[in-house]
Motif scaffolding. Structure first.
Motif, mmCIF file in Angstrom:
data_model
loop_
_atom_site.group_PDB
_atom_site.id
_atom_site.type_symbol
_atom_site.label_atom_id
_atom_site.label_comp_id
_atom_site.label_asym_id
_atom_site.label_seq_id
_atom_site.Cartn_x
_atom_site.Cartn_y
_atom_site.Cartn_z
ATOM 1 N N GLY A 150 2.851 35.244 9.475
ATOM 2 C CA GLY A 150 1.689 35.241 10.362
ATOM 3 C C GLY A 150 1.410 33.867 10.938
ATOM 4 N N ILE A 151 1.621 32.812 10.149
ATOM 5 C CA ILE A 151 1.423 31.452 10.661
ATOM 6 C C ILE A 151 2.443 31.137 11.744
ATOM 7 C CG2 ILE A 151 1.358 29.021 10.022
ATOM 8 C CD1 ILE A 151 0.534 29.866 7.225
ATOM 9 N N THR A 152 3.681 31.530 11.520
ATOM 10 C CA THR A 152 4.712 31.289 12.524
ATOM 11 C C THR A 152 4.401 32.027 13.819
ATOM 12 O OG1 THR A 152 6.345 31.008 10.765
ATOM 13 C CG2 THR A 152 7.177 31.462 12.976
ATOM 14 N N ALA A 153 3.923 33.280 13.723
ATOM 15 C CA ALA A 153 3.579 34.037 14.925
ATOM 16 C C ALA A 153 2.426 33.386 15.687
ATOM 17 C CB ALA A 153 3.226 35.474 14.550
ATOM 18 N N VAL A 192 0.924 22.115 18.061
ATOM 19 C CA VAL A 192 0.857 22.770 16.746
ATOM 20 C C VAL A 192 -0.405 22.366 15.996
ATOM 21 C CG1 VAL A 192 2.019 22.953 14.519
ATOM 22 C CG2 VAL A 192 3.357 23.014 16.611
ATOM 23 N N ALA A 193 -0.770 21.073 16.075
ATOM 24 C CA ALA A 193 -1.991 20.614 15.408
ATOM 25 C C ALA A 193 -3.230 21.279 15.992
ATOM 26 C CB ALA A 193 -2.100 19.092 15.529
ATOM 27 N N TYR A 194 -3.257 21.450 17.324
ATOM 28 C CA TYR A 194 -4.407 22.102 17.952
ATOM 29 C C TYR A 194 -4.543 23.544 17.475
ATOM 30 C CZ TYR A 194 -7.588 23.768 21.577
ATOM 31 O OH TYR A 194 -8.652 24.314 22.228
ATOM 32 N N ARG A 195 -3.433 24.279 17.437
ATOM 33 C CA ARG A 195 -3.518 25.679 17.019
ATOM 34 C C ARG A 195 -3.854 25.812 15.537
ATOM 35 N NH1 ARG A 195 0.932 29.354 20.275
ATOM 36 N NH2 ARG A 195 0.241 28.765 22.384
ATOM 37 N N LEU A 196 -3.322 24.907 14.706
ATOM 38 C CA LEU A 196 -3.646 24.964 13.282
ATOM 39 C C LEU A 196 -5.127 24.724 13.034
ATOM 40 C CD1 LEU A 196 -0.615 23.073 11.696
ATOM 41 C CD2 LEU A 196 -1.115 25.515 11.549
ATOM 42 N N THR A 197 -5.764 23.931 13.902
ATOM 43 C CA THR A 197 -7.192 23.642 13.728
ATOM 44 C C THR A 197 -8.065 24.692 14.406
ATOM 45 O OG1 THR A 197 -6.641 21.292 13.693
ATOM 46 C CG2 THR A 197 -8.945 21.869 14.024
ATOM 47 N N ALA A 198 -7.732 25.053 15.648
ATOM 48 C CA ALA A 198 -8.587 25.976 16.398
ATOM 49 C C ALA A 198 -8.499 27.403 15.888
ATOM 50 C CB ALA A 198 -8.213 25.928 17.885
ATOM 51 N N LEU A 243 7.001 24.781 9.140
ATOM 52 C CA LEU A 243 7.060 23.840 10.261
ATOM 53 C C LEU A 243 8.491 23.505 10.644
ATOM 54 C CD1 LEU A 243 4.194 21.439 9.131
ATOM 55 C CD2 LEU A 243 4.094 23.123 10.965
ATOM 56 N N THR A 244 9.379 23.421 9.664
ATOM 57 C CA THR A 244 10.768 23.095 9.972
ATOM 58 C C THR A 244 11.470 24.226 10.705
ATOM 59 O OG1 THR A 244 10.831 21.722 7.976
ATOM 60 C CG2 THR A 244 12.938 22.306 8.961
ATOM 61 N N ASP A 245 11.142 25.484 10.352
ATOM 62 C CA ASP A 245 11.804 26.645 10.953
ATOM 63 C C ASP A 245 11.261 27.020 12.321
ATOM 64 O OD1 ASP A 245 13.377 26.785 8.745
ATOM 65 O OD2 ASP A 245 12.303 28.438 7.790
ATOM 66 N N LEU A 246 10.254 26.289 12.825
ATOM 67 C CA LEU A 246 9.740 26.619 14.160
ATOM 68 C C LEU A 246 10.819 26.454 15.227
ATOM 69 C CD1 LEU A 246 6.159 25.031 14.111
ATOM 70 C CD2 LEU A 246 6.763 27.458 13.947
ATOM 71 N N ARG A 247 11.666 25.474 15.080
ATOM 72 C CA ARG A 247 12.707 25.250 16.091
ATOM 73 C C ARG A 247 13.765 26.342 16.068
ATOM 74 N NH1 ARG A 247 16.169 20.142 13.685
ATOM 75 N NH2 ARG A 247 16.691 21.045 11.657
ATOM 76 N N ARG A 248 13.859 27.092 14.963
ATOM 77 C CA ARG A 248 14.794 28.211 14.940
ATOM 78 C C ARG A 248 14.334 29.330 15.868
ATOM 79 N NH1 ARG A 248 18.252 27.872 10.424
ATOM 80 N NH2 ARG A 248 17.609 26.313 8.870
ATOM 81 N N LEU A 249 13.012 29.495 15.999
ATOM 82 C CA LEU A 249 12.473 30.535 16.874
ATOM 83 C C LEU A 249 12.300 30.058 18.305
ATOM 84 C CD1 LEU A 249 9.758 31.971 14.441
ATOM 85 C CD2 LEU A 249 12.092 32.786 14.814
#
Length: 318
Positions: A241-244, A261-267, A205-211
């Motif tokens: 795979g989670i990051t993608a 992010v919460a929506y995608r983690l659940t759906a 979750l922290t490295d998402l802003r790097r991408l």
């Protein structure tokens, strides 16, 4: 004559010591007349709450109205870390023993309204509403839903006394409510006590802003979303795979990165992989043998010594 006699000690298992069990705990109960708190067995023997959450709920119910129960306040009082205290508070919210809602005062200050319930499900409204708080915190396009209050057990009578309410606290030391999700709650791992997996989830979750700079998450949002990423890792998903999955096909300007992010983690929660059969054990090849024909001496693989294939063919033809 003026010596005070202590209170008599009564064994909970029976009047006579002969009634005490042969093994297990033996209770020695003394009647309390002051400075005590009544706690139901639905909390003391809760089957899903952790030991830290049960103890924290007991401590909160024993505090007077107006006591501060922020994460930093509790961490200064107990040896547990802020992370463990925040997780215990989330457990109490999920099971209805605690409710934290954000309200905006007329002066514009945002506070957290914290209510403690000694019996979840029996009181549906705030017993002590704050007259300064506005019912509409502000134009939030993605409001956070209030935590569910599950009753344990469901068919209990209403309590005799009103649960104590805790005074509002600053937003800074409090974790935010769970972001909006399709089913109302984020997925959670079956085994949450895995520090290595939790650290990997926080790193994802922290490295998402790097991408993508649009997925800049705050520290409190990361703490709320980390259990959902742990559920992905528990089901065999790799961090790449989670990051993608979280960064693919993003909208041009996401208004609520944490909610997205919460929506995608659940759906998009992947199913649990089926157990694959283990491959067969490695079978070593036959050892080398030397052909017993004096004119040949060829090396070949065979379980037993003898002639090589060509020599056996020539011997058979002769």
């Amino acid at each position: 004559m003026d010596t005070q006699k202590p209170n008599p000690v009564v064994l909970a298992s029976g009047r006579n010591r002969g009634d005490a069990p042969r093994s297990g705990v033996i209770h020695v109960n003394v009647r309390h007349t002051r400075r005590f708190t009544v706690v139901g067995n639905h909390l003391a023997q809760h089957a899903e709450l952790s030991l830290v959450a049960i103890g924290l709920a007991l401590h909160i119910q024993s505090l007077p109205a107006g006591a501060r129960i922020g994460i930093k306040d509790l961490a200064a009082r107990f040896p547990e870390s802020e992370h463990r205290i925040a997780r215990a508070l989330r457990e109490l919210e999920v099971h209805g023993y605690l409710a934290r809602t954000r309200v905006r005062l007329p002066g514009g200050q945002v506070i957290t309204r914290t209510v403690s319930y000694n019996r979840p499900g029996c009181v549906e409204s705030d017993p002590h509403p704050d007259p300064r708080a506005s019912p509409h915190p502000g134009p939030d396009p993605h409001p956070s839903p209030a935590p569910s209050r599950a009753a344990h057990p469901a068919a209990e009578a209403p309590p005799a006394t009103t649960p104590a309410a805790v005074s509002p606290e600053a937003v800074a030391p409090q974790p935010p409510a769970t972001p909006r999700t399709p089913g109302g709650s984020l997925p959670r791992p079956r085994n949450p006590d895995n520090p290595w997996r939790h650290e990997a989830a926080v790193t994802v979750l922290t490295d998402l802003r790097r991408l993508d700079s649009r997925l800049l998450l705050g520290r409190q949002d990361i703490e709320c979303l980390a259990p959902a990423v742990e559920a992905w890792l528990e089901r065999g998903a790799r961090p790449g795979g989670i990051t993608a999955a979280l960064t693919a096909n993003l909208p041009p300007q996401p208004r609520n990165p944490a909610g997205l992010v919460a929506y995608r983690l659940t759906a998009q929660l992947p199913p649990t992989l089926a157990h694959l059969p283990r491959p067969a054990a490695h079978v070593p090849p036959d050892p080398f043998q030397t052909c017993e024909d004096e004119t040949c001496g060829l090396a070949f693989r065979s379980r037993e010594p003898g002639l090589c294939g060509e020599c056996r063919a020539e011997a058979g033809a002769a």
